[in-house]
Motif scaffolding. Structure first.
Motif, PDB file in Angstrom:
ATOM      1  N   UNK A  43      56.837  -0.044 102.028  1.00  0.00           N
ATOM      2  CA  UNK A  43      55.988  -0.256 100.865  1.00  0.00           C
ATOM      3  C   UNK A  43      54.544   0.085 101.236  1.00  0.00           C
ATOM      4  N   UNK A  44      53.832   0.750 100.342  1.00  0.00           N
ATOM      5  CA  UNK A  44      52.435   1.116 100.639  1.00  0.00           C
ATOM      6  C   UNK A  44      51.550  -0.139 100.707  1.00  0.00           C
ATOM      7  N   UNK A  45      50.504  -0.037 101.530  1.00  0.00           N
ATOM      8  CA  UNK A  45      49.564  -1.156 101.692  1.00  0.00           C
ATOM      9  C   UNK A  45      48.335  -0.903 100.813  1.00  0.00           C
ATOM     10  N   UNK A  46      48.184  -1.731  99.809  1.00  0.00           N
ATOM     11  CA  UNK A  46      47.072  -1.587  98.856  1.00  0.00           C
ATOM     12  C   UNK A  46      45.934  -2.565  99.142  1.00  0.00           C
ATOM     13  N   UNK A  47      45.918  -3.158 100.301  1.00  0.00           N
ATOM     14  CA  UNK A  47      44.914  -4.167 100.637  1.00  0.00           C
ATOM     15  C   UNK A  47      43.503  -3.602 100.548  1.00  0.00           C
ATOM     16  N   UNK A  48      43.271  -2.431 101.088  1.00  0.00           N
ATOM     17  CA  UNK A  48      41.927  -1.837 101.083  1.00  0.00           C
ATOM     18  C   UNK A  48      41.483  -1.513  99.656  1.00  0.00           C
ATOM     19  N   UNK A  49      42.388  -0.979  98.833  1.00  0.00           N
ATOM     20  CA  UNK A  49      42.038  -0.667  97.448  1.00  0.00           C
ATOM     21  C   UNK A  49      41.741  -1.938  96.656  1.00  0.00           C
ATOM     22  N   UNK A  50      42.574  -2.957  96.848  1.00  0.00           N
ATOM     23  CA  UNK A  50      42.351  -4.217  96.129  1.00  0.00           C
ATOM     24  C   UNK A  50      41.046  -4.876  96.562  1.00  0.00           C
ATOM     25  N   UNK A  51      40.728  -4.760  97.831  1.00  0.00           N
ATOM     26  CA  UNK A  51      39.471  -5.317  98.326  1.00  0.00           C
ATOM     27  C   UNK A  51      38.279  -4.591  97.693  1.00  0.00           C
ATOM     28  N   UNK A  52      38.372  -3.270  97.597  1.00  0.00           N
ATOM     29  CA  UNK A  52      37.288  -2.501  96.962  1.00  0.00           C
ATOM     30  C   UNK A  52      37.150  -2.827  95.495  1.00  0.00           C
ATOM     31  N   UNK A  53      38.269  -2.940  94.801  1.00  0.00           N
ATOM     32  CA  UNK A  53      38.235  -3.279  93.367  1.00  0.00           C
ATOM     33  C   UNK A  53      37.681  -4.680  93.162  1.00  0.00           C
ATOM     34  N   UNK A  54      38.061  -5.620  94.023  1.00  0.00           N
ATOM     35  CA  UNK A  54      37.549  -6.990  93.917  1.00  0.00           C
ATOM     36  C   UNK A  54      36.038  -7.021  94.098  1.00  0.00           C
ATOM     37  N   UNK A  55      35.537  -6.231  95.045  1.00  0.00           N
ATOM     38  CA  UNK A  55      34.087  -6.180  95.275  1.00  0.00           C
ATOM     39  C   UNK A  55      33.380  -5.587  94.060  1.00  0.00           C
ATOM     40  N   UNK A  56      33.965  -4.543  93.467  1.00  0.00           N
ATOM     41  CA  UNK A  56      33.376  -3.945  92.269  1.00  0.00           C
ATOM     42  C   UNK A  56      33.365  -4.928  91.109  1.00  0.00           C
ATOM     43  N   UNK A  57      34.453  -5.657  90.934  1.00  0.00           N
ATOM     44  CA  UNK A  57      34.516  -6.652  89.854  1.00  0.00           C
ATOM     45  C   UNK A  57      33.502  -7.764  90.067  1.00  0.00           C
ATOM     46  N   UNK A  58      33.316  -8.185  91.304  1.00  0.00           N
ATOM     47  CA  UNK A  58      32.325  -9.220  91.604  1.00  0.00           C
ATOM     48  C   UNK A  58      30.924  -8.730  91.275  1.00  0.00           C
TER      49      UNK A  58
END
Length: 68
Positions: free
Chosen positions: A1-16
């Motif tokens: 399964x692909x690891x989306x941790x880095x993308x989710x972290x970037x999106x979370x920072x943008x949302x914040x």
């Protein structure tokens, strides 16, 4: 399964960041009643004068009815 941790972290920072900007732009003053009189519009000034005159008229009316 692909690891989306880095993308989710970037999106979370943008949302914040977006949430912080939206909060700062829509935040109201701490005390809306401390507006300098020079900043009142003509309509606000006339409304304030009208309210004061109504209060004065009401007080005099009460005094006239109960004292005299």
């Amino acid at each position: 399964a692909p690891d989306y941790t880095a993308q989710l972290s970037g999106i979370s920072a943008q949302l914040a960041d977006m949430a912080q900007q939206a909060t700062a732009e829509t935040a109201e003053d701490a005390d809306p009643f401390q507006k300098p009189f020079e900043e009142y519009t003509t309509g606000e000034t006339l409304a304030l004068i009208g309210v004061v005159l109504l209060l004065v008229f009401g007080v005099f009316s009460l005094l006239k009815n109960f004292v005299l």
